[in-house]
Design an enzyme around this catalytic site. Sequence first.
Site, PDB file in Angstrom:
ATOM      1  N   VAL A  96      -4.920  -3.401  17.784  1.00  0.00           N
ATOM      2  CA  VAL A  96      -4.489  -4.798  18.727  1.00  0.00           C
ATOM      3  C   VAL A  96      -3.573  -5.543  18.035  1.00  0.00           C
ATOM      4  O   VAL A  96      -2.500  -5.991  18.536  1.00  0.00           O
ATOM      5  CB  VAL A  96      -5.685  -5.439  19.212  1.00  0.00           C
ATOM      6  N   ASN A 120     -12.673  -2.967  31.919  1.00  0.00           N
ATOM      7  CA  ASN A 120     -13.059  -1.764  31.089  1.00  0.00           C
ATOM      8  C   ASN A 120     -14.216  -0.784  31.855  1.00  0.00           C
ATOM      9  O   ASN A 120     -14.258   0.257  32.051  1.00  0.00           O
ATOM     10  CB  ASN A 120     -13.245  -1.930  29.830  1.00  0.00           C
ATOM     11  N   CYS A 169     -12.566   1.397  23.301  1.00  0.00           N
ATOM     12  CA  CYS A 169     -12.867   0.250  24.096  1.00  0.00           C
ATOM     13  C   CYS A 169     -13.869   0.732  24.961  1.00  0.00           C
ATOM     14  O   CYS A 169     -15.016   0.179  25.112  1.00  0.00           O
ATOM     15  CB  CYS A 169     -11.575  -0.019  24.898  1.00  0.00           C
TER      16      CYS A 169
END
Length: 439
Positions: free
Chosen positions: A11, A211, A263
């Site tokens: 990220v 998510n 994730c």
Amino acid sequence: MRVAMIGTGYVGLVSGACFADFGHVVTCVDKDAAKIDRLNAGRMPIYEPGLEDLVAANVRDGRLSFALDGADAIRTADAVFIAVGTPSRRGDGHADLSYVYAAAEEIADLINGFTVIVTKSTVPVGTGDEIERIIRARRPDADFAVVSNPEFLREGAAIGDFKRPDRVVVGIEDERARPLMTELYRPLNLNETPILFTGRRTSELTKYAANAFLALKITFINEMADLCESLGADVQQVARGIGLDNRIGSKFLHAGPGYGGSCFPKDTLALVRTATDAGSPLRLIETTVEINDARKKAMADRVAAALGGTDLKGKTVALLGLTFKPNTDDMRDAPSLDVAPALMAMGATVQAFDPEGMHEAAKLMDGVVFRDGPYDAVEGADVVVIMTEWDQFRALDLDRIKLLLKQPVMVDLRNVYRPEDMKARGFHYSSIGRPESAR
């Protein structure tokens, strides 16, 4: 604007490079000296298409730099981003926030003048409150605002996702942060990207909710695939039939061996723990986690069934693809990490090839024989298994594959090939959620 990015993982590095490409001056900071040395030498610590060229261009133009000591960058920054890891904590599944809080302490000691401190890491609801408390306790005189700005980057498509996002979510409690965050993302105005300003806790929850919903959608179509196999239906046509409904959409309706990556597994588990602690359990997400874990483990049984049973002693299995998805070297929670050990426990020898993931896989997979290419991996095997849908596996020389195998058996866990084509070529072919008669 001047930006300090704390953390040069997936990220932080992608975000820092993209902000620099927007025209901001960015310093990416990391405590890993070897990683900083690699970046300063122009070598990427992760595989992400286009990232190496993007970094090189912005370093060359003086907008992007890398540092082991972030003191100068933080002191002069208009915005300091926290983009450190938040792995699942051992034992309870909660997000480990120790790196986030350590970064907050470091930032507190260094900020000079009004500074916006932005949490880019995926963090549970209320983390921004704690970051603010830590900084105020450490520096009562500091002038700052803490903002939540979650990332929505897909590995393998992260640069495009950052530069052409569906939306940007910004959680603020101090209105002074709004103009600065608006300016940071001003280059997106050309594409009329929606920038959604919310409360900080709402922003933090939005990331987890997104998510969790996508993980649920994948798990739904995987369960539909199992039902299709029982009823003689075709999951790909079912997915198309429901995906054409604008209320549902076609994305994340591809049946396979279960979700993995950096994730979904971590974030669904953290959200379940947060919800339980808040006295508002999320039964759908709890079940999603359980189903996905069981599915990955069950994929080895599919391979064994294609070879006629559970005793694979003396058998060789070729795995094509190891990463959780194509166009990344990320092995975190990849289905192959469940499948390969299970096959070896049944007595099989496993030989494998992945275009980018074998270096990382070698750290995690004991006993797997790594090969130099797909045909090398297939040679002498009893069955070939497509684990990851890399482009180079979509157009294999099937006649060559058939000659290299001991017997023409393929287990396609990504539905790359058409059953009728494989049958015409003389393969015993098994796929996901398609009728037995078509295999």
